[in-house]
Design a protein around this motif. Structure first.
Motif, PDB file in Angstrom:
ATOM      1  N   THR A 102     130.338  17.104   2.554  1.00 25.40           N
ATOM      2  CA  THR A 102     130.448  18.294   1.718  1.00 25.40           C
ATOM      3  C   THR A 102     129.414  19.339   2.143  1.00 25.40           C
ATOM      4  O   THR A 102     128.433  19.010   2.822  1.00 25.40           O
ATOM      5  CB  THR A 102     130.200  17.929   0.246  1.00 25.40           C
ATOM      6  OG1 THR A 102     128.871  17.413   0.134  1.00 25.40           O
ATOM      7  CG2 THR A 102     131.204  16.886  -0.260  1.00 25.40           C
ATOM      8  N   PRO A 103     129.604  20.586   1.732  1.00 21.62           N
ATOM      9  CA  PRO A 103     128.590  21.605   2.045  1.00 21.62           C
ATOM     10  C   PRO A 103     127.196  21.213   1.540  1.00 21.62           C
ATOM     11  O   PRO A 103     126.209  21.406   2.256  1.00 21.62           O
ATOM     12  CB  PRO A 103     129.109  22.856   1.337  1.00 21.62           C
ATOM     13  CG  PRO A 103     130.592  22.663   1.297  1.00 21.62           C
ATOM     14  CD  PRO A 103     130.780  21.177   1.083  1.00 21.62           C
ATOM     15  N   SER A 104     127.104  20.642   0.345  1.00 18.80           N
ATOM     16  CA  SER A 104     125.778  20.274  -0.164  1.00 18.80           C
ATOM     17  C   SER A 104     125.174  19.137   0.659  1.00 18.80           C
ATOM     18  O   SER A 104     123.978  19.150   0.953  1.00 18.80           O
ATOM     19  CB  SER A 104     125.828  19.923  -1.652  1.00 18.80           C
ATOM     20  OG  SER A 104     126.737  18.876  -1.889  1.00 18.80           O
ATOM     21  N   TYR A 105     125.986  18.154   1.058  1.00 17.56           N
ATOM     22  CA  TYR A 105     125.477  17.066   1.914  1.00 17.56           C
ATOM     23  C   TYR A 105     124.937  17.651   3.222  1.00 17.56           C
ATOM     24  O   TYR A 105     123.831  17.306   3.666  1.00 17.56           O
ATOM     25  CB  TYR A 105     126.587  16.053   2.216  1.00 17.56           C
ATOM     26  CG  TYR A 105     126.240  15.101   3.342  1.00 17.56           C
ATOM     27  CD1 TYR A 105     125.471  13.960   3.113  1.00 17.56           C
ATOM     28  CD2 TYR A 105     126.649  15.361   4.645  1.00 17.56           C
ATOM     29  CE1 TYR A 105     125.128  13.106   4.152  1.00 17.56           C
ATOM     30  CE2 TYR A 105     126.310  14.513   5.686  1.00 17.56           C
ATOM     31  CZ  TYR A 105     125.550  13.389   5.442  1.00 17.56           C
ATOM     32  OH  TYR A 105     125.201  12.547   6.479  1.00 17.56           O
ATOM     33  N   ASP A 113     122.574  16.496  14.108  1.00 14.05           N
ATOM     34  CA  ASP A 113     121.323  16.902  13.469  1.00 14.05           C
ATOM     35  C   ASP A 113     121.128  18.365  13.863  1.00 14.05           C
ATOM     36  O   ASP A 113     120.951  18.676  15.042  1.00 14.05           O
ATOM     37  CB  ASP A 113     120.183  16.025  13.991  1.00 14.05           C
ATOM     38  CG  ASP A 113     118.834  16.384  13.393  1.00 14.05           C
ATOM     39  OD1 ASP A 113     118.544  17.601  13.242  1.00 14.05           O
ATOM     40  OD2 ASP A 113     118.065  15.467  13.101  1.00 14.05           O
ATOM     41  N   ARG A 114     121.168  19.263  12.882  1.00 15.29           N
ATOM     42  CA  ARG A 114     121.112  20.694  13.181  1.00 15.29           C
ATOM     43  C   ARG A 114     119.749  21.111  13.733  1.00 15.29           C
ATOM     44  O   ARG A 114     119.673  22.042  14.527  1.00 15.29           O
ATOM     45  CB  ARG A 114     121.463  21.512  11.940  1.00 15.29           C
ATOM     46  CG  ARG A 114     122.921  21.370  11.570  1.00 15.29           C
ATOM     47  CD  ARG A 114     123.416  22.370  10.537  1.00 15.29           C
ATOM     48  NE  ARG A 114     122.433  22.905   9.646  1.00 15.29           N
ATOM     49  CZ  ARG A 114     122.420  22.698   8.320  1.00 15.29           C
ATOM     50  NH1 ARG A 114     123.354  21.960   7.758  1.00 15.29           N
ATOM     51  NH2 ARG A 114     121.490  23.243   7.576  1.00 15.29           N
ATOM     52  N   GLN A 115     118.690  20.446  13.323  1.00 12.32           N
ATOM     53  CA  GLN A 115     117.348  20.787  13.806  1.00 12.32           C
ATOM     54  C   GLN A 115     117.170  20.387  15.266  1.00 12.32           C
ATOM     55  O   GLN A 115     116.690  21.161  16.080  1.00 12.32           O
ATOM     56  CB  GLN A 115     116.289  20.080  12.951  1.00 12.32           C
ATOM     57  CG  GLN A 115     114.874  20.437  13.313  1.00 12.32           C
ATOM     58  CD  GLN A 115     114.315  21.502  12.412  1.00 12.32           C
ATOM     59  OE1 GLN A 115     114.982  22.000  11.519  1.00 12.32           O
ATOM     60  NE2 GLN A 115     113.077  21.857  12.630  1.00 12.32           N
ATOM     61  N   ALA A 116     117.577  19.165  15.594  1.00 11.30           N
ATOM     62  CA  ALA A 116     117.408  18.644  16.954  1.00 11.30           C
ATOM     63  C   ALA A 116     118.525  19.088  17.898  1.00 11.30           C
ATOM     64  O   ALA A 116     118.395  18.947  19.110  1.00 11.30           O
ATOM     65  CB  ALA A 116     117.346  17.120  16.919  1.00 11.30           C
ATOM     66  N   THR A 130     120.854  17.487   3.965  1.00 11.15           N
ATOM     67  CA  THR A 130     120.433  16.520   4.981  1.00 11.15           C
ATOM     68  C   THR A 130     120.138  17.158   6.336  1.00 11.15           C
ATOM     69  O   THR A 130     119.656  16.480   7.242  1.00 11.15           O
ATOM     70  CB  THR A 130     121.516  15.438   5.181  1.00 11.15           C
ATOM     71  OG1 THR A 130     122.716  16.064   5.641  1.00 11.15           O
ATOM     72  CG2 THR A 130     121.765  14.660   3.894  1.00 11.15           C
ATOM     73  N   GLY A 131     120.434  18.444   6.474  1.00 13.11           N
ATOM     74  CA  GLY A 131     120.228  19.109   7.759  1.00 13.11           C
ATOM     75  C   GLY A 131     121.234  18.672   8.813  1.00 13.11           C
ATOM     76  O   GLY A 131     120.989  18.787  10.006  1.00 13.11           O
ATOM     77  N   ARG A 132     122.359  18.164   8.362  1.00 12.26           N
ATOM     78  CA  ARG A 132     123.405  17.700   9.272  1.00 12.26           C
ATOM     79  C   ARG A 132     124.447  18.790   9.469  1.00 12.26           C
ATOM     80  O   ARG A 132     124.477  19.780   8.751  1.00 12.26           O
ATOM     81  CB  ARG A 132     124.086  16.432   8.727  1.00 12.26           C
ATOM     82  CG  ARG A 132     123.143  15.295   8.447  1.00 12.26           C
ATOM     83  CD  ARG A 132     122.468  14.804   9.723  1.00 12.26           C
ATOM     84  NE  ARG A 132     121.542  13.729   9.434  1.00 12.26           N
ATOM     85  CZ  ARG A 132     120.223  13.813   9.557  1.00 12.26           C
ATOM     86  NH1 ARG A 132     119.658  14.927   9.959  1.00 12.26           N
ATOM     87  NH2 ARG A 132     119.454  12.784   9.300  1.00 12.26           N
TER      88      ARG A 132
END
Length: 144
Positions: free
Chosen positions: A45-48, A115-118, A52-54
């Motif tokens: 979901t959008p909130s997940y 992982d959006r950060q990595a 979680t930064g996924r």
């Protein structure tokens, strides 16, 4: 997956090209909207994704155009999960003219969980994978 549509809408005149049928860019857009509804059914979901930064990234998309859609046509997309792997899923959308029931286009997509950060792919959380397994289309193998 559920028999409920993952997208419902209409073809607007401004979505049609000089030949008079819905331009291919709008097929892609409607399939994209179906993606997010299907992901939400799996727990993505959008909130997940925010919390979680996924994220999810499409890595392959194959569209087959079967029948034209015209201004005013009602469109419905239904989706099936074909495969779940450690870090990716493969699914199929069928776009139909809701009035006639004819398939207008199909779209098979492979998407990766990341992982959006990595900016790297990563395994699905166990709860996401377990939910996805329940939605796996019959006769579709789960890879070892």
């Amino acid at each position: 997956m559920e028999t409920d549509a993952t997208y419902r809408g209409t073809v607007y005149p401004w979505q049609c090209d000089h030949v008079g049928h819905m331009n291919i860019m709008w097929y892609v857009g409607k399939f994209d909207e179906a993606n997010w509804n299907m992901f939400a059914r799996l727990g993505l979901t959008p909130s997940y994704l925010r919390e979680t930064g996924r994220g999810m990234a499409g890595v392959q998309q194959n569209i087959s155009y079967k029948r034209e859609l015209f201004a005013g046509d009602i469109v419905e997309v239904k989706s099936r999960l074909l495969e779940i792997r450690d870090k990716s899923i493969r699914f199929l959308h069928e776009m139909r003219n809701a009035e006639t029931g004819e398939i207008s286009a199909t779209c098979e997509i492979t998407a990766v969980h990341l992982d959006r950060q990595a900016h790297k792919s990563m395994p699905f959380a166990p709860e996401i994978r377990n939910t996805a397994l329940k939605h796996l289309s019959p006769n579709e193998a789960v890879p070892a």
